[in-house]
Design a protein around this motif. Sequence first.
Motif, PDB file in Angstrom:
ATOM      1  N   THR A  68      32.974  59.645  19.615  1.00  0.00           N
ATOM      2  CA  THR A  68      31.695  60.283  19.952  1.00  0.00           C
ATOM      3  C   THR A  68      30.661  59.296  20.504  1.00  0.00           C
ATOM      4  O   THR A  68      29.560  59.703  20.858  1.00  0.00           O
ATOM      5  N   ALA A 147      32.441  63.176  26.096  1.00  0.00           N
ATOM      6  CA  ALA A 147      32.118  64.591  26.329  1.00  0.00           C
ATOM      7  C   ALA A 147      33.037  65.492  25.507  1.00  0.00           C
ATOM      8  O   ALA A 147      32.577  66.448  24.873  1.00  0.00           O
ATOM      9  N   ARG A 150      32.235  65.331  21.732  1.00  0.00           N
ATOM     10  CA  ARG A 150      30.960  65.966  21.367  1.00  0.00           C
ATOM     11  C   ARG A 150      30.878  67.418  21.815  1.00  0.00           C
ATOM     12  O   ARG A 150      29.890  68.095  21.533  1.00  0.00           O
ATOM     13  N   LEU A 152      30.546  68.484  24.878  1.00  0.00           N
ATOM     14  CA  LEU A 152      29.543  68.594  25.927  1.00  0.00           C
ATOM     15  C   LEU A 152      30.205  68.695  27.294  1.00  0.00           C
ATOM     16  O   LEU A 152      31.349  68.283  27.470  1.00  0.00           O
ATOM     17  N   LYS A 153      29.468  69.211  28.266  1.00  0.00           N
ATOM     18  CA  LYS A 153      29.975  69.233  29.631  1.00  0.00           C
ATOM     19  C   LYS A 153      30.088  67.805  30.132  1.00  0.00           C
ATOM     20  O   LYS A 153      29.231  66.968  29.857  1.00  0.00           O
ATOM     21  N   THR A 156      27.031  66.640  32.040  1.00  0.00           N
ATOM     22  CA  THR A 156      25.863  66.298  31.218  1.00  0.00           C
ATOM     23  C   THR A 156      25.945  64.845  30.772  1.00  0.00           C
ATOM     24  O   THR A 156      24.975  64.093  30.858  1.00  0.00           O
ATOM     25  N   VAL A 157      27.121  64.441  30.320  1.00  0.00           N
ATOM     26  CA  VAL A 157      27.298  63.071  29.832  1.00  0.00           C
ATOM     27  C   VAL A 157      27.262  62.082  30.987  1.00  0.00           C
ATOM     28  O   VAL A 157      26.641  61.019  30.898  1.00  0.00           O
ATOM     29  N   LEU A 190      20.545  64.220  22.540  1.00  0.00           N
ATOM     30  CA  LEU A 190      20.869  65.461  23.246  1.00  0.00           C
ATOM     31  C   LEU A 190      20.982  66.608  22.244  1.00  0.00           C
ATOM     32  O   LEU A 190      21.438  66.393  21.111  1.00  0.00           O
ATOM     33  N   ARG A 192      22.542  69.634  20.233  1.00  0.00           N
ATOM     34  CA  ARG A 192      23.920  69.876  19.809  1.00  0.00           C
ATOM     35  C   ARG A 192      24.593  70.847  20.767  1.00  0.00           C
ATOM     36  O   ARG A 192      23.976  71.773  21.291  1.00  0.00           O
ATOM     37  N   ALA A 193      25.884  70.628  21.004  1.00  0.00           N
ATOM     38  CA  ALA A 193      26.630  71.484  21.923  1.00  0.00           C
ATOM     39  C   ALA A 193      26.780  72.885  21.371  1.00  0.00           C
ATOM     40  O   ALA A 193      26.918  73.084  20.170  1.00  0.00           O
ATOM     41  N   ASP A 197      27.835  75.471  26.259  1.00  0.00           N
ATOM     42  CA  ASP A 197      27.872  74.126  26.826  1.00  0.00           C
ATOM     43  C   ASP A 197      29.290  73.689  27.153  1.00  0.00           C
ATOM     44  O   ASP A 197      29.512  72.909  28.072  1.00  0.00           O
ATOM     45  N   ARG A 198      30.264  74.182  26.386  1.00  0.00           N
ATOM     46  CA  ARG A 198      31.635  73.695  26.526  1.00  0.00           C
ATOM     47  C   ARG A 198      32.353  74.303  27.710  1.00  0.00           C
ATOM     48  O   ARG A 198      33.433  73.885  28.075  1.00  0.00           O
TER      49      ARG A 198
END
Length: 199
Positions: A68, A147, A150, A152-153, A156-157, A190, A192-193, A197-198
Motif C-alpha cells: 500500500t 493502486a 488500495r 484506487l484507480k 488517480t495514483v 486521499l 478511502r476507495a 473508484d475501483r
Amino acid sequence: MLTDLKTALRPALVLTALFALLLGLAYPALITGVAQILFPHQANGSLIREGDKVIGSELLGQKFTGDTFFHGRPSAAGADGYDAAASAGSNLGPTSQALVDRVKADIDANRTSPGQSVPTDLVTASASGLDPHISPEAALSQVDRVAAARGLKRGTVESLVRRHIQTSLLGLIGEDRVNVLALNRALDALPRATALDRR
C-alpha cells in the motif's frame, strides 16, 4: 630577547583570540540567526510534523514496506536500514555474493511482470543510505501495485505521483525526483476507495 618574544607573541595571541571570537562565535551566531529568520523550516532540519509530533524529515529516507506504500531506495545504514546514526553504504563490491543476492531479491520484489525492467534506484542503495528520493520512473513503476492494494484507480495514483515530481533546478542542477515520504503522506490523505473508484 624576552622583550622581543613578547612583542612578537602579543599580536599573534590577540589576532588568534579576535578571529576565534569573530569566526568561531560571532559569524556562526549571525548565520544561524539569519537562517532562523529567513529559512526557519530548512534551518531546523526540514522536519515534517503531524500536530506536535515529528514524523520525519524531507531530507531523510524512511523504510516503507507493504504493497500500500511507495518504497524508497534500499538502505545499508544500520542493521535495519535508514539509521541516521549509522549513515553509510554497504561497501560491498560488485563481486560480493551478498550484494548480488540482495539485488536479485530486490529485482524480484519490484518486478510486476516477467521481463519487465526495474528502475536502478529501486535495487541500489545510496552512499548515505538515507536518500529520501527516487526517480519518477521508480515511482511510476510502483503505481499499479499501490493502486491495486488500495483499491484506487490507476490514473488517480499516477496523477498523484506526477504532482509530486520535483524538477531539477533551472533544468541544470540535479535530477527530477520524487520524495517518497511526501508522496506516501499524500497517498494516505486521499479519500478511502469506494466500489465506484475501483471501476
